[in-house]
Design a protein around this motif. Structure first.
Motif, PDB file in Angstrom:
ATOM      1  N   SER A 147       0.837  -1.186   0.000  1.00 22.71           N
ATOM      2  CA  SER A 147       0.000   0.000   0.000  1.00 22.71           C
ATOM      3  C   SER A 147       0.874   1.238   0.000  1.00 22.71           C
ATOM      4  O   SER A 147       1.824   1.348   0.750  1.00 22.71           O
ATOM      5  CB  SER A 147      -0.931   0.006   1.210  1.00 22.71           C
ATOM      6  OG  SER A 147      -0.187   0.075   2.398  1.00 22.71           O
ATOM      7  N   GLY A 148       0.514   2.153  -0.827  1.00 23.41           N
ATOM      8  CA  GLY A 148       1.320   3.346  -0.981  1.00 23.41           C
ATOM      9  C   GLY A 148       0.885   4.462  -0.058  1.00 23.41           C
ATOM     10  O   GLY A 148       0.050   4.293   0.843  1.00 23.41           O
ATOM     11  N   PHE A 149       1.471   5.597  -0.285  1.00 22.56           N
ATOM     12  CA  PHE A 149       1.193   6.776   0.524  1.00 22.56           C
ATOM     13  C   PHE A 149      -0.273   7.163   0.438  1.00 22.56           C
ATOM     14  O   PHE A 149      -0.890   7.524   1.431  1.00 22.56           O
ATOM     15  CB  PHE A 149       2.080   7.938   0.064  1.00 22.56           C
ATOM     16  CG  PHE A 149       1.826   9.210   0.796  1.00 22.56           C
ATOM     17  CD1 PHE A 149       2.274   9.376   2.093  1.00 22.56           C
ATOM     18  CD2 PHE A 149       1.139  10.237   0.188  1.00 22.56           C
ATOM     19  CE1 PHE A 149       2.040  10.547   2.776  1.00 22.56           C
ATOM     20  CE2 PHE A 149       0.894  11.411   0.866  1.00 22.56           C
ATOM     21  CZ  PHE A 149       1.343  11.573   2.162  1.00 22.56           C
ATOM     22  N   ARG A 150      -0.842   7.069  -0.749  1.00 22.41           N
ATOM     23  CA  ARG A 150      -2.245   7.450  -0.949  1.00 22.41           C
ATOM     24  C   ARG A 150      -3.177   6.577  -0.113  1.00 22.41           C
ATOM     25  O   ARG A 150      -4.087   7.077   0.544  1.00 22.41           O
ATOM     26  CB  ARG A 150      -2.601   7.337  -2.423  1.00 22.41           C
ATOM     27  CG  ARG A 150      -4.032   7.692  -2.715  1.00 22.41           C
ATOM     28  CD  ARG A 150      -4.354   7.475  -4.179  1.00 22.41           C
ATOM     29  NE  ARG A 150      -5.780   7.502  -4.382  1.00 22.41           N
ATOM     30  CZ  ARG A 150      -6.398   8.414  -5.100  1.00 22.41           C
ATOM     31  NH1 ARG A 150      -5.714   9.347  -5.701  1.00 22.41           N
ATOM     32  NH2 ARG A 150      -7.705   8.374  -5.224  1.00 22.41           N
ATOM     33  N   ARG A 170      -2.460   4.848   2.642  1.00 19.00           N
ATOM     34  CA  ARG A 170      -2.287   5.150   4.064  1.00 19.00           C
ATOM     35  C   ARG A 170      -2.941   6.466   4.416  1.00 19.00           C
ATOM     36  O   ARG A 170      -3.553   6.610   5.474  1.00 19.00           O
ATOM     37  CB  ARG A 170      -0.813   5.171   4.419  1.00 19.00           C
ATOM     38  CG  ARG A 170      -0.207   3.785   4.462  1.00 19.00           C
ATOM     39  CD  ARG A 170       1.229   3.862   4.827  1.00 19.00           C
ATOM     40  NE  ARG A 170       1.919   4.630   3.775  1.00 19.00           N
ATOM     41  CZ  ARG A 170       3.204   4.602   3.536  1.00 19.00           C
ATOM     42  NH1 ARG A 170       3.997   3.889   4.270  1.00 19.00           N
ATOM     43  NH2 ARG A 170       3.732   5.305   2.560  1.00 19.00           N
ATOM     44  N   SER A 171      -2.840   7.448   3.526  1.00 16.77           N
ATOM     45  CA  SER A 171      -3.459   8.752   3.774  1.00 16.77           C
ATOM     46  C   SER A 171      -4.973   8.629   3.832  1.00 16.77           C
ATOM     47  O   SER A 171      -5.619   9.211   4.707  1.00 16.77           O
ATOM     48  CB  SER A 171      -3.069   9.745   2.687  1.00 16.77           C
ATOM     49  OG  SER A 171      -1.680   9.951   2.700  1.00 16.77           O
ATOM     50  N   LEU A 172      -5.531   7.877   2.903  1.00 17.41           N
ATOM     51  CA  LEU A 172      -6.984   7.689   2.897  1.00 17.41           C
ATOM     52  C   LEU A 172      -7.459   6.971   4.154  1.00 17.41           C
ATOM     53  O   LEU A 172      -8.509   7.303   4.709  1.00 17.41           O
ATOM     54  CB  LEU A 172      -7.417   6.914   1.652  1.00 17.41           C
ATOM     55  CG  LEU A 172      -7.294   7.661   0.324  1.00 17.41           C
ATOM     56  CD1 LEU A 172      -7.619   6.727  -0.832  1.00 17.41           C
ATOM     57  CD2 LEU A 172      -8.202   8.867   0.305  1.00 17.41           C
ATOM     58  N   THR A 173      -6.680   6.013   4.620  1.00 17.70           N
ATOM     59  CA  THR A 173      -7.024   5.301   5.849  1.00 17.70           C
ATOM     60  C   THR A 173      -7.000   6.247   7.044  1.00 17.70           C
ATOM     61  O   THR A 173      -7.914   6.225   7.877  1.00 17.70           O
ATOM     62  CB  THR A 173      -6.061   4.127   6.087  1.00 17.70           C
ATOM     63  OG1 THR A 173      -6.109   3.253   4.956  1.00 17.70           O
ATOM     64  CG2 THR A 173      -6.423   3.354   7.328  1.00 17.70           C
ATOM     65  N   MET A 174      -5.969   7.090   7.119  1.00 19.13           N
ATOM     66  CA  MET A 174      -5.874   8.042   8.220  1.00 19.13           C
ATOM     67  C   MET A 174      -7.013   9.053   8.184  1.00 19.13           C
ATOM     68  O   MET A 174      -7.587   9.400   9.220  1.00 19.13           O
ATOM     69  CB  MET A 174      -4.532   8.765   8.182  1.00 19.13           C
ATOM     70  CG  MET A 174      -3.376   7.887   8.599  1.00 19.13           C
ATOM     71  SD  MET A 174      -1.777   8.670   8.453  1.00 19.13           S
ATOM     72  CE  MET A 174      -1.990  10.134   9.406  1.00 19.13           C
ATOM     73  N   VAL A 175      -7.372   9.511   6.993  1.00 22.78           N
ATOM     74  CA  VAL A 175      -8.478  10.459   6.847  1.00 22.78           C
ATOM     75  C   VAL A 175      -9.784   9.814   7.303  1.00 22.78           C
ATOM     76  O   VAL A 175     -10.588  10.436   8.009  1.00 22.78           O
ATOM     77  CB  VAL A 175      -8.583  10.965   5.393  1.00 22.78           C
ATOM     78  CG1 VAL A 175      -9.889  11.693   5.156  1.00 22.78           C
ATOM     79  CG2 VAL A 175      -7.402  11.850   5.062  1.00 22.78           C
TER      80      VAL A 175
END
Length: 57
Positions: A20-23, A25-30
């Motif tokens: 899983s890329g940065f995108r 992980r970012s979506l998960t955090m959001v």
């Protein structure tokens, strides 16, 4: 009998995290933050409504 889909091993979790890329992980955090804010908002509303409807002693 184990179900790897429901109980992935630590090795498969590590591979998934690497893939899983940065995108992702970012979506998960959001999504997590959005959920936390929703819960916080509901708690505040519940407390405000409870306070306004409480019976005075």
């Amino acid at each position: 009998m184990t179900f790897p889909y429901f109980f992935p091993s630590s090795d498969s979790r590590r591979k998934t995290c690497r893939k899983s890329g940065f995108r992702q992980r970012s979506l998960t955090m959001v999504k997590q933050q959005k959920t936390r804010f929703y819960i916080l908002k509901r708690c505040i509303i519940m407390l405000l409504c409870w306070q306004s409807h409480s019976v005075a002693d």
